[in-house]
Design an enzyme around this catalytic site. Structure first.
Site, PDB file in Angstrom:
ATOM      1  N   SER A   1       7.977   9.297  11.479  1.00  0.00           N
ATOM      2  CA  SER A   1       6.642   9.084  10.822  1.00  0.00           C
ATOM      3  C   SER A   1       6.905   9.246   9.509  1.00  0.00           C
ATOM      4  O   SER A   1       7.600  10.109   8.920  1.00  0.00           O
ATOM      5  CB  SER A   1       5.680  10.187  11.189  1.00  0.00           C
ATOM      6  OG  SER A   1       4.633  10.399  10.374  1.00  0.00           O
TER       7      SER A   1
ATOM      8  N   LYS B   1      -4.894   6.259  14.679  1.00  0.00           N
ATOM      9  CA  LYS B   1      -5.020   5.506  13.158  1.00  0.00           C
ATOM     10  C   LYS B   1      -6.486   5.652  13.009  1.00  0.00           C
ATOM     11  O   LYS B   1      -7.219   6.309  13.514  1.00  0.00           O
ATOM     12  CB  LYS B   1      -4.364   4.182  13.432  1.00  0.00           C
ATOM     13  CG  LYS B   1      -2.992   4.081  13.454  1.00  0.00           C
ATOM     14  CD  LYS B   1      -2.209   4.230  12.119  1.00  0.00           C
ATOM     15  CE  LYS B   1      -0.624   4.066  12.320  1.00  0.00           C
ATOM     16  NZ  LYS B   1      -0.142   4.539  11.117  1.00  0.00           N
TER      17      LYS B   1
ATOM     18  N   ASP C   1       1.983  -1.110  11.783  1.00  0.00           N
ATOM     19  CA  ASP C   1       0.826  -1.499  11.205  1.00  0.00           C
ATOM     20  C   ASP C   1       0.648  -3.002  11.715  1.00  0.00           C
ATOM     21  O   ASP C   1      -0.486  -3.458  11.468  1.00  0.00           O
ATOM     22  CB  ASP C   1       0.784  -1.627   9.685  1.00  0.00           C
ATOM     23  CG  ASP C   1       0.564   0.040   9.428  1.00  0.00           C
ATOM     24  OD1 ASP C   1      -0.074   0.702   9.966  1.00  0.00           O
ATOM     25  OD2 ASP C   1       0.827   0.496   8.067  1.00  0.00           O
TER      26      ASP C   1
ATOM     27  N   ARG D   1      -8.506  13.230  12.115  1.00  0.00           N
ATOM     28  CA  ARG D   1      -7.231  12.581  12.293  1.00  0.00           C
ATOM     29  C   ARG D   1      -6.223  13.737  12.405  1.00  0.00           C
ATOM     30  O   ARG D   1      -6.498  14.783  11.588  1.00  0.00           O
ATOM     31  CB  ARG D   1      -6.667  11.632  11.235  1.00  0.00           C
ATOM     32  CG  ARG D   1      -7.478  10.136  11.679  1.00  0.00           C
ATOM     33  CD  ARG D   1      -7.274   9.271  10.560  1.00  0.00           C
ATOM     34  NE  ARG D   1      -5.934   8.669  10.890  1.00  0.00           N
ATOM     35  CZ  ARG D   1      -5.454   7.762   9.674  1.00  0.00           C
ATOM     36  NH1 ARG D   1      -6.109   7.476   8.769  1.00  0.00           N
ATOM     37  NH2 ARG D   1      -4.366   7.363  10.006  1.00  0.00           N
TER      38      ARG D   1
ATOM     39  N   LYS E   1       0.857  -1.136   0.092  1.00  0.00           N
ATOM     40  CA  LYS E   1      -0.109  -0.042  -0.071  1.00  0.00           C
ATOM     41  C   LYS E   1       0.677   1.344   0.009  1.00  0.00           C
ATOM     42  O   LYS E   1       0.461   2.302  -0.761  1.00  0.00           O
ATOM     43  CB  LYS E   1      -1.063  -0.077   1.090  1.00  0.00           C
ATOM     44  CG  LYS E   1      -1.914   0.977   1.323  1.00  0.00           C
ATOM     45  CD  LYS E   1      -3.139   0.599   1.906  1.00  0.00           C
ATOM     46  CE  LYS E   1      -2.892   0.997   3.520  1.00  0.00           C
ATOM     47  NZ  LYS E   1      -3.261   2.199   4.039  1.00  0.00           N
TER      48      LYS E   1
ATOM     49  N   GLY F   1      -5.171   8.473   5.263  1.00  0.00           N
ATOM     50  CA  GLY F   1      -4.275   9.369   5.812  1.00  0.00           C
ATOM     51  C   GLY F   1      -3.103   9.768   4.996  1.00  0.00           C
ATOM     52  O   GLY F   1      -2.466  10.848   4.957  1.00  0.00           O
TER      53      GLY F   1
END
EC number: 2.5.1.19
Length: 436
Positions: free
Chosen positions: A171, A350, A323, A126, A23, A97
């Site tokens: 991040s 998340k 994840d 978010r 992804k 996101g």
């Protein structure tokens, strides 16, 4: 799509599976291909909701992206760094996101153009300030609800200047947004992270010809220079290790199981789950290793293991398996002893509050899971009874609960199971094949 799935416990998993394309790489291939010169051909694209949201937004920016069909390569005609158009409508990022945060970086330096980004109810709650603030330091003009922290987000494209930016958390989305903005900023842009995060953006930008270098301890300092141009490439996207993780853990904890997951991306910034599986004493091997477009790939063969050991996840490894925390929480329920997940407060923002949701749902099976401010404590060797559980609309929760159901006595129901399609459209079919 069926919104309730029924899972029978007591079955094992046998066979081989090829998980959908990564992804993270799918998003980046679209975005970087759109601002390259010439054509970019993409093969192995993840045909699911989030990357398709990115494609839809890029089309509204004038990029020629054909209809994307499942399991078929396609070609983008790039517009170059200065070719994106001011859209006539709002850019809807759906539930993604990644789409919103990367587009914020991409569009901040598109001078004299205005853009509005929005999403669904969940995405609009978010935090986006973590991207907006560093872009503002570069000269970006970014506005939104709650002082720029919540979408809808408005961007007035502006002339950017390169600078040194230290991010408070590791991040990949924040780093990638800054690097994309750095392509249009004057001079040099440097991002320094407290720990290394996934590096797909750096690898792909380098493959497209960007002047980018990785420096410092553990690759925590990434430097990009503006002024060059990107050249279209052929991108082959490997299978997503985050999707593979469900079968890796399932084959480890479900007795008498053996699964081969083919052509999985093994980027070292993504393989934290293998470190945890080593700690647990899982029985796996990596086969057919190769490298394609700078991304290492291989196949992972996993057999069930007895007497798995408890584990602790904390600190610098978190970005390498963020994840995978939901499925590793399931794994911990079937290890000997007490496992602990720390420093994972990022999971509270998340698609759902994954710490709260996983604790709440696994307790319905009879698991001993205690929620802490920054993580979970899981008492292993649980005996699961069948239950009616709910994904609470989170794709990774849905798939984790499916694997948990295989260990339950009796038949369990998963509500809102179609959430899995966000990252793994064929999950339920693959589960049926492996358990048949």
């Amino acid at each position: 799509m069926n919104n309730i799935r029924t899972i029978k416990g007591g079955v094992n998993l046998k066979g081989k599976v090829k998980v959908p394309g990564d992804k993270s790489i799918s998003h980046r291939a679209l975005i970087i291909g759109s601002i390259a010169n010439g054509e970019t051909t993409i093969e192995g694209f993840l045909h699911s909701e989030d990357p398709l949201s990115t494609a839809d937004c890029l089309r509204k920016l004038g990029v020629n992206i054909p209809e994307i069909k499942k399991n078929e390569p396609f070609t983008i005609s790039g517009l170059g760094l200065d070719g994106l158009k001011e859209p006539k409508e709002i850019l809807n990022c759906g539930n993604s996101g990644t789409t919103m945060r990367l587009l914020m970086g991409l569009l901040a330096g598109q001078e004299d153009k205005n853009f509005i980004l929005t999403g669904d109810i969940s995405l609009n709650e978010r935090p986006m300030g973590r991207v907006g603030k560093p872009l503002s330091l570069m000269g970006g003009k970014i506005f939104g609800r709650e002082k720029g922290n919540k979408a809808p987000i408005s961007i007035d494209g502006n002339k950017l200047k390169g600078c040194v930016i230290g991010t408070p958390v590791a991040s990949a989305q924040v780093k990638s947004a800054i690097l994309l903005a750095g392509l249009k900023a004057s001079g040099t842009t440097s991002v320094i992270e407290p720990a290394s995060s996934r590096d797909h953006t750096e690898r792909m930008l380098k493959a497209f010809g960007a002047d980018i270098s990785v420096r410092g301890e553990l690759g925590r300092n990434v430097v990009i220079k503006s002024g060059g141009k990107l050249i279209g490439q052929r991108i082959l996207i490997p299978g997503d290790i985050s999707s593979a993780s469900f079968w890796m853990i399932a084959a480890s904890i479900v007795p008498n199981s053996e699964v081969l997951i083919q052509n999985v991306g093994l980027n070292p910034t993504r393989t934290g789950i293998l470190n945890v599986m080593d700690s647990m004493g899982c029985n796996y091997e990596i086969l057919d290793k190769s490298t394609i477009a700078g991304e290492p790939i291989g196949s992972i063969k996993v057999k069930s293991s007895n007497n798995l050991k408890s584990f602790t996840i904390e600190g610098d490894i978190l970005p390498k398996l963020i994840d995978e925390i939901p499925i590793l929480t399931v794994a911990a329920c079937f290890c000997n002893g007490v496992s602990e997940i720390k420093d994972a407060q990022e999971l509270r923002v998340k698609e759902t509050d994954r710490l709260k949701v996983m604790a709440r749902q696994l307790q319905k099976f009879g698991a001993e899971v205690t929620e802490k401010e920054d993580g979970l404590i899981i008492n292993g060797q649980s005996k699961f009874n069948s239950a009616e559980v709910d994904s609470e609309t989170d794709h990774r929760v849905a798939m984790s609960l499916a694997i948990a159901s295989l260990l339950a006595k009796g038949t369990s129901k998963i509500m809102r199971a179609d959430a899995a399609s966000v990252s793994y459209p064929t999950f339920w079919e693959d589960l049926a094949t492996l358990t048949n």
